[in-house]
Write a protein that holds these residues in place. Structure first.
Motif, short mmCIF file in Angstrom:
data_model
loop_
_atom_site.label_atom_id
_atom_site.label_comp_id
_atom_site.label_asym_id
_atom_site.label_seq_id
_atom_site.Cartn_x
_atom_site.Cartn_y
_atom_site.Cartn_z
N LYS A 198 -42.34 13.16 -16.31
CA LYS A 198 -40.87 14.75 -16.08
C LYS A 198 -41.29 15.96 -16.83
CE LYS A 198 -38.53 11.68 -12.41
NZ LYS A 198 -39.35 12.01 -11.16
N VAL A 199 -41.15 16.89 -16.25
CA VAL A 199 -41.06 18.05 -16.92
C VAL A 199 -39.66 18.23 -17.75
CG1 VAL A 199 -41.41 19.68 -14.58
CG2 VAL A 199 -39.17 19.44 -14.82
N CYS A 200 -40.57 19.00 -19.15
CA CYS A 200 -39.48 18.84 -20.28
C CYS A 200 -37.95 20.48 -20.22
CB CYS A 200 -40.06 18.81 -21.63
SG CYS A 200 -41.31 19.79 -21.33
N LEU A 201 -38.29 20.75 -21.52
CA LEU A 201 -37.16 21.45 -21.68
C LEU A 201 -37.60 23.22 -21.55
CD1 LEU A 201 -34.45 23.10 -22.07
CD2 LEU A 201 -35.46 22.68 -24.66
N GLU A 202 -39.76 22.98 -22.13
CA GLU A 202 -40.05 24.18 -21.69
C GLU A 202 -40.26 24.01 -20.46
OE1 GLU A 202 -42.14 25.75 -24.37
OE2 GLU A 202 -40.31 24.51 -25.56
N TYR A 203 -40.12 23.72 -19.81
CA TYR A 203 -40.31 23.81 -18.01
C TYR A 203 -39.74 25.02 -18.20
CZ TYR A 203 -40.81 23.80 -12.73
OH TYR A 203 -40.22 24.16 -11.83
N HIS A 204 -37.93 24.49 -18.65
CA HIS A 204 -36.09 25.24 -17.63
C HIS A 204 -36.47 26.38 -17.84
CE1 HIS A 204 -35.99 21.52 -15.12
NE2 HIS A 204 -35.79 21.11 -16.59
N LEU A 205 -37.62 26.75 -19.70
CA LEU A 205 -37.62 27.73 -20.60
C LEU A 205 -37.96 28.55 -19.69
CD1 LEU A 205 -36.93 26.48 -23.50
CD2 LEU A 205 -35.05 26.77 -22.23
N GLY A 206 -38.75 27.83 -18.79
CA GLY A 206 -39.94 28.91 -18.06
C GLY A 206 -41.48 29.19 -19.19
N ASN A 207 -41.51 28.47 -19.97
CA ASN A 207 -42.33 28.34 -21.07
C ASN A 207 -43.74 28.05 -20.54
OD1 ASN A 207 -41.44 29.83 -23.06
ND2 ASN A 207 -40.60 28.28 -24.06
N CYS A 208 -43.58 27.21 -19.44
CA CYS A 208 -44.70 26.12 -19.45
C CYS A 208 -44.16 25.44 -17.36
CB CYS A 208 -44.31 24.55 -19.60
SG CYS A 208 -45.75 22.93 -19.49
N GLN A 209 -45.03 25.71 -16.84
CA GLN A 209 -45.20 25.79 -14.82
C GLN A 209 -45.09 24.17 -14.59
OE1 GLN A 209 -48.22 28.40 -12.80
NE2 GLN A 209 -47.68 30.11 -14.58
N GLY A 210 -45.32 23.22 -15.54
CA GLY A 210 -45.28 22.43 -14.89
C GLY A 210 -46.23 21.36 -14.94
N PRO A 211 -47.56 21.68 -14.96
CA PRO A 211 -48.97 20.83 -14.55
C PRO A 211 -48.50 18.84 -14.45
CG PRO A 211 -49.12 21.60 -17.12
CD PRO A 211 -47.57 21.97 -16.19
N CYS A 212 -47.63 18.97 -15.36
CA CYS A 212 -47.44 17.50 -15.28
C CYS A 212 -46.41 16.45 -13.92
CB CYS A 212 -46.23 17.24 -16.60
SG CYS A 212 -44.89 17.70 -16.79
N GLU A 213 -45.87 17.44 -13.28
CA GLU A 213 -45.12 17.11 -12.10
C GLU A 213 -46.59 17.28 -11.29
OE1 GLU A 213 -41.12 16.16 -11.23
OE2 GLU A 213 -40.80 16.91 -13.41
#
Length: 597
Positions: free
Chosen positions: A168-183
């Motif tokens: 599941k995407v983490c806080l970094e995704y919600h902060l805009g630092n990661c585009q969520g490749p894990c999902e």
């Protein structure tokens, strides 16, 4: 091994490129060296008269010689470097093999992470560096993080695990630092495009990233997506700002190593700059302690091989201040002007700054070593037979022909020794005659030192040109000290140094420490002399006003000055105030003198 056996060895050494090793009688390697021609190089140790005491001691200790013949001079250079590291011979410059430098790693994995590390793991990952400081690494990574959104987690992002929804995407995704490749929110192709751009930025190439961002900004603007266009514009500004700070020469100069050297009696300081697309992507300065009066060329060749190996440099061209022999496969350029000369000068400036900082540290932590280095440098620069541990400098202070005085200041181990300062009132010279005054004070100074059996200086400095120096020499002749104490004159205008019987002056480098010490001595002598001259004039002026009063002697003047502190206060004093100090009769004379109608 006997001398006869050494002679036989010397005759049988081949005239080939290779490495030679000297052993002492206990069988220990005491020196390793390289040579284009082994026979000529090794024989020179035993046929030349060496200036260096250390080299003479080395030659006396050689009991056995071994050599290794190699194909090329480059092979000899690399082999010499490895043998020095392995055996650490007593008379060789030792180079520390520091493995703790930081690197930037692009991990070999699906959706690669980019992070700093000090450990190199041979797993196919890409390593960029090493860098000379972690600060540089963090600056670069902060730039990358601001431009591209990368994952920081260490999940195994295999395709099947993402499809199964394991993460599941983490806080970094919600902060805009990661585009969520894990999902599966970002494709591997899109992520690899970012990694490709990051790889070029680390190498110093900003062109592709700038072009890509400008195109994105244009696309967003055409679609009326102005907030996204503004976000990309801010990234462009960050990248351009970083590029402007890092680009110092022509961007066409790329994949080049730059080396420069400064040295003194004991150490060599070699600066290394690595250039990529006009930017300095690495800077490092190496300090090497001399063992056998090695030349700058020898030190630089040794350092180039060591630094390139240490920092894993693959550059095919190097810029250096003079020709060096480091192998045919590397292009050696000695720049004379333009951008190439500019970057070489910058490297040299870095080496000089590093040397100055080391001197400051040494001065604080090891003042004896600092003094020893200064003394050795002055001995060499001024062509003296011994170190000038005790220096005396003379200066005349003769202003408008009144109260002629002279000053002698003393430096010991390069520092002022104020308890030994002396000033002189000129006694035998009438009128302003600097030459005669200098002759008098030099004679008086050293006649007294001889009579009192005090130690004489190793160096006398005369503030003045040939005339002043000649006057001082007359006094040394009279005292039988000519030739026993080194003496020089310094002319103010061009900082020319004059020697006895030599019409051609010596000019020192304006930034040399020797000249700075001499200037400090000269300035201190001038200050000390002016201070004494001013005191004499003040005293005479002070006394003269009271001396003119009939019936008032020196004792009365002293009593008045103790009470009133100045002649002005005495002049303004009331009669009864004066009577309390010097009595009715003398008080009346003083009061009447200052209150005449």
């Amino acid at each position: 091994m006997s001398k006869t056996n050494l002679d036989i060895q010397l005759k049988t050494i081949p005239e080939s490129a290779g490495v030679y090793q000297y052993y002492d009688k206990e069988g220990n390697i005491i020196y390793v060296g390289k040579a284009k021609n082994l026979k000529k190089r090794v024989s020179s140790y035993f046929t030349k008269t060496h200036d260096s005491g250390k080299t003479r001691v080395l030659v006396k200790r050689i009991a056995d010689i071994k050599f290794i013949v190699v194909e090329t001079e480059t092979d000899a250079l690399l082999l010499e470097n490895n043998l020095i590291k392995k055996h650490k011979p007593r008379y060789n410059v030792l180079l520390k093999d520091d493995k703790s430098y930081p690197w930037i790693c692009i991990k070999k994995e699906r959706f690669p992470r980019v992070f700093p590390t000090r450990r190199l793991i041979k797993d196919g990952s890409e390593y960029f560096g090493p860098y000379t400081s972690m600060k540089t690494v963090h600056t670069l990574l902060d730039l990358i993080k601001g431009l591209y959104q990368l994952r920081t987690c260490n999940y195994d992002l295999a395709e099947d695990k993402i499809e199964d929804g394991k993460y599941k995407v983490c806080l970094e995704y919600h902060l805009g630092n990661c585009q969520g490749p894990c999902e599966g929110y970002q494709t591997e192709e899109d992520y690899q495009e970012n990694i490709k751009a990051i790889r070029e930025i680390i190498k110093g190439n900003f062109k592709d990233s700038l072009g890509q961002f400008k195109q994105q900004m244009k696309d967003y603007a055409e679609k009326m997506q102005f907030e996204d266009a503004q976000r990309i514009k801010e990234k462009i500004e960050v990248l351009e700002n970083y590029q402007a700070k890092s680009t110092i020469i022509n961007p066409r100069i790329s994949n080049v190593d730059v080396f420069s050297i400064v040295s003194d009696e004991s150490f060599g300081y070699i600066n290394f700059l690595q250039i990529s697309y006009g930017s300095i992507i690495r800077s490092h300065t190496l300090e090497i302690k001399k063992k056998l009066d090695e030349t700058d060329k020898e030190l630089l060749e040794l350092a180039i091989v060591e630094i390139r190996e240490r920092f894993n440099s693959k550059s095919k061209e190097i810029y250096v201040p003079f020709k060096v022999n480091i192998g045919e496969e590397i292009k050696v350029t000695v720049p004379q002007l333009g951008d190439k000369k500019h970057i070489l000068d910058l490297s040299l400036r870095n080496a000089k700054y590093y040397r100055m900082e080391r001197f400051k540290q040494i001065k604080i932590t090891d003042p004896d070593r600092h003094a020893n280095r200064i003394m050795a440098q002055m001995k060499a620069d001024l062509r003296l037979s011994e170190e000038p541990r005790h220096i005396e400098c003379f200066d005349n202070s003769n202003i408008q022909g009144t109260n002629p005085v002279a000053a002698c200041v003393v430096f010991k181990n390069g520092k002022p020794s104020k308890k030994d300062y002396r000033h002189f009132n000129i006694k035998t010279v009438e009128g302003p005659d600097d030459f005669a005054s200098m002759e008098e004070v030099v004679f008086r100074r050293y006649k007294r030192l001889l009579e009192e059996e005090q130690p004489l200086p190793q160096l006398i400095i005369i503030d003045g040109g040939k005339g002043q120096l000649s006057s001082a020499l007359k006094s040394l002749d009279l005292l039988g000290l000519r030739g026993k104490i080194a003496i020089i004159g310094i002319a103010k205008r061009l900082e020319e140094l004059f020697y006895p019987n030599d019409p051609i002056p010596l000019y020192l480098d304006k930034k040399s420490e020797t000249l700075k010490i001499i200037q400090q001595l000269r300035n201190e002598a001038h200050r000390f002399g002016i201070e004494h001259h001013r005191n004499r004039r003040s005293k005479n002026a002070l006394n003269s006003a009271l001396d003119t009063i009939p019936g008032i002697g020196e004792k009365t003047i002293v009593e008045l000055l103790k009470k009133f502190k100045s002649t002005k206060r005495i002049a303004n004093a009331k009669l009864d105030e004066l009577e309390e100090v010097v009595g009715v009769s003398r008080a009346s004379k003083i009061y009447n003198h200052y209150h005449k109608e």
